[in-house]
Design a protein around this motif. Structure first.
Motif, PDB file in Angstrom:
ATOM      1  N   GLU A  40     -40.508 -15.513  19.900  1.00 47.13           N
ATOM      2  CA  GLU A  40     -39.117 -15.359  19.489  1.00 47.13           C
ATOM      3  C   GLU A  40     -38.906 -14.046  18.731  1.00 47.13           C
ATOM      4  O   GLU A  40     -39.777 -13.587  17.996  1.00 47.13           O
TER       5      GLU A  40
ATOM      6  N   GLN B 197     -26.612 -27.167  24.984  1.00 46.85           N
ATOM      7  CA  GLN B 197     -27.709 -27.528  24.086  1.00 46.85           C
ATOM      8  C   GLN B 197     -28.698 -28.493  24.721  1.00 46.85           C
ATOM      9  O   GLN B 197     -29.907 -28.432  24.450  1.00 46.85           O
TER      10      GLN B 197
ATOM     11  N   LYS C  63     -30.999 -15.340  18.365  1.00 49.55           N
ATOM     12  CA  LYS C  63     -29.721 -15.715  17.759  1.00 49.55           C
ATOM     13  C   LYS C  63     -28.575 -15.549  18.759  1.00 49.55           C
ATOM     14  O   LYS C  63     -27.663 -16.382  18.839  1.00 49.55           O
TER      15      LYS C  63
ATOM     16  N   GLU D  76     -24.555 -22.485  22.627  1.00 45.88           N
ATOM     17  CA  GLU D  76     -23.562 -23.318  21.938  1.00 45.88           C
ATOM     18  C   GLU D  76     -22.171 -23.113  22.516  1.00 45.88           C
ATOM     19  O   GLU D  76     -21.415 -24.075  22.720  1.00 45.88           O
TER      20      GLU D  76
ATOM     21  N   LYS E  29     -28.896 -18.437  21.346  1.00 44.15           N
ATOM     22  CA  LYS E  29     -28.454 -19.741  20.840  1.00 44.15           C
ATOM     23  C   LYS E  29     -26.943 -19.796  20.667  1.00 44.15           C
ATOM     24  O   LYS E  29     -26.324 -20.847  20.874  1.00 44.15           O
ATOM     25  N   LYS E  30     -26.346 -18.655  20.299  1.00 45.17           N
ATOM     26  CA  LYS E  30     -24.891 -18.617  20.174  1.00 45.17           C
ATOM     27  C   LYS E  30     -24.234 -18.823  21.541  1.00 45.17           C
ATOM     28  O   LYS E  30     -23.226 -19.539  21.674  1.00 45.17           O
TER      29      LYS E  30
END
Length: 404
Positions: free
Chosen positions: A266, A283, A271, A278, A274-275
């Motif tokens: 990672e 998810q 970030k 979402e 994951k944004k």
């Protein structure tokens, strides 16, 4: 450069060894070959795997030769690696009063002279200073020049160091190994090197990926990581260049019974990923696996329905051949060398086209005939990367260099 030469001369005088002390006998069989072993002795992935695998296969396939691995230190986890237990492989560490950078750049030449090494192979973009002056032939492996092709992915100081070392190595080595035709083209373009000086020798992958697991072994791994019956797979560092984002953008248009499994180191780029996950309400469709033992990776590959590797730029693409050995269909990106790794039986999309990516994946997972044909063609194609093939090519390059 003058200061470096002065230090090398001083070290040579201290050794009381005459220049070219190994003489012509180094050209006779058996050969004495030296390697930059920093990665082989300290990195457990990537370039470390490449270095260890290459030297080990050479030592096995050509056992009469002596192989010297020069490294400033060795990590505890690798001290008992099978490479360093071979009778014809010798690990060489610096004297206690040496500083690591100076020893790797200059002092190692003195050790090469003492060991009567005829050929030195820099396995990662660099060679020490003073090889030609001391009659030692050299080869350097250039994996990629991504820091010049895609400079925005690198810090300024890193780019400066990488460029300085690789350009020096390409200019001063007797021959250059490029790990793909794309890397060869980049070397010619950026460093103005004569193409005749460059040999393309592809990489292989660990033999574990070449052994197809039985159903019981696969189920054990499936239960261990709670993997679904069907899934898509992406393996690689989670960074912008590897382009996981385009897979996430394609996922809403792919059969929802095929979640995405992601394995990789990672970085802050996660970030952004994951944004986006979402924002698209995905998810439950993306599974991140961490700290996967190397021995479990082949099984995870082999159970995947499709392997996806949409990287914006690569030097070669080892994960692709790991997937092909496991009889897994591959979808990759155009624009660098991934077609060389995946061959004509794989599918390719432009790195920014999420719609084309979704179409390619749906075509594979909806048709057993397409999937099976791609798997068989891929397995046939990937045999050109077998260790015995590339090891023979590397030894041929060594002999050509010594005879030039």
């Amino acid at each position: 450069m003058k200061e470096i030469r002065r230090k090398l001369k001083a070290e040579s005088e201290k050794s009381e060894l005459p220049e070219n002390s190994f003489g012509l006998s180094a050209l006779s069989s058996p050969l004495r070959i030296g390697y930059d072993g920093k990665r082989a002795a300290n990195n457990v992935t990537g370039l470390g795997n490449y270095s260890r695998s290459l030297i080990e296969h050479l030592a096995t396939q050509f056992p009469a030769n002596q192989y010297y691995v020069y490294t400033p230190k060795i990590t505890e986890a690798l001290k008992k690696h099978q490479l360093f237990l071979k009778d014809n492989v010798k690990l060489e560490l610096p004297p206690k009063n040496s500083t690591s950078p100076i020893w790797r750049s200059v002092g190692v030449v003195l050790e090469l002279i003492r060991n009567k090494v005829a050929l030195y192979h820099g396995l990662n973009h660099e060679i020490p200073y003073g090889l030609k002056e001391n009659g030692i032939k050299s080869i350097v492996t250039i994996h990629d020049l991504i820091f010049l092709v895609k400079p925005r992915y690198y810090k300024f100081f890193d780019r400066f160091i990488y460029k300085y070392k690789s350009r020096y190595a390409c200019k001063h080595a007797d021959r250059i190994i490029a790990i793909s035709e794309q890397t060869k083209r980049d070397i010619i373009y950026f460093y103005k090197i004569d193409p005749a000086k460059i040999d393309v020798v592809y990489q292989s992958c660990d033999n574990q990926f070449k052994n197809l697991l039985g159903e019981n072994e696969r189920e054990f791994i499936r239960n261990k990581y709670k993997l679904p019956q069907n899934y898509l797979l992406n393996v690689g560092t989670v960074e912008e260049r590897k382009n996981l984002l385009v897979i996430i953008e394609a996922l809403p248009y792919i059969d929802s019974s095929y979640p995405l499994v992601v394995i990789g180191k990672e970085t802050p780029y996660l970030k952004i990923i994951k944004k986006k996950i979402e924002a698209l309400d995905l998810q439950k469709r993306v599974i991140f696996l961490k700290n996967i033992p190397f021995s479990d990776l082949p099984g995870i590959y082999q159970m995947a329905s499709t392997f996806i590797y949409p990287s914006k730029y690569e030097g070669f693409g080892i994960p692709i051949i790991e997937a092909l050995y496991g009889k897994v269909p591959v979808v990759a990106a155009t624009g660098s060398c991934l077609e060389e790794a995946g061959g004509p039986g794989s599918r390719y999309i432009t790195p920014t086209d999420s719609s084309a990516l979704a179409d390619a994946i749906n075509t594979i997972i909806k048709s057993k005939e397409v999937s099976s044909l791609m798997a068989e063609e891929g397995l046939k194609y990937v045999q050109r990367f077998n260790a015995d093939v590339v090891t023979k090519q590397m030894m041929d390059c060594y002999l050509k260099t010594l005879n030039e």
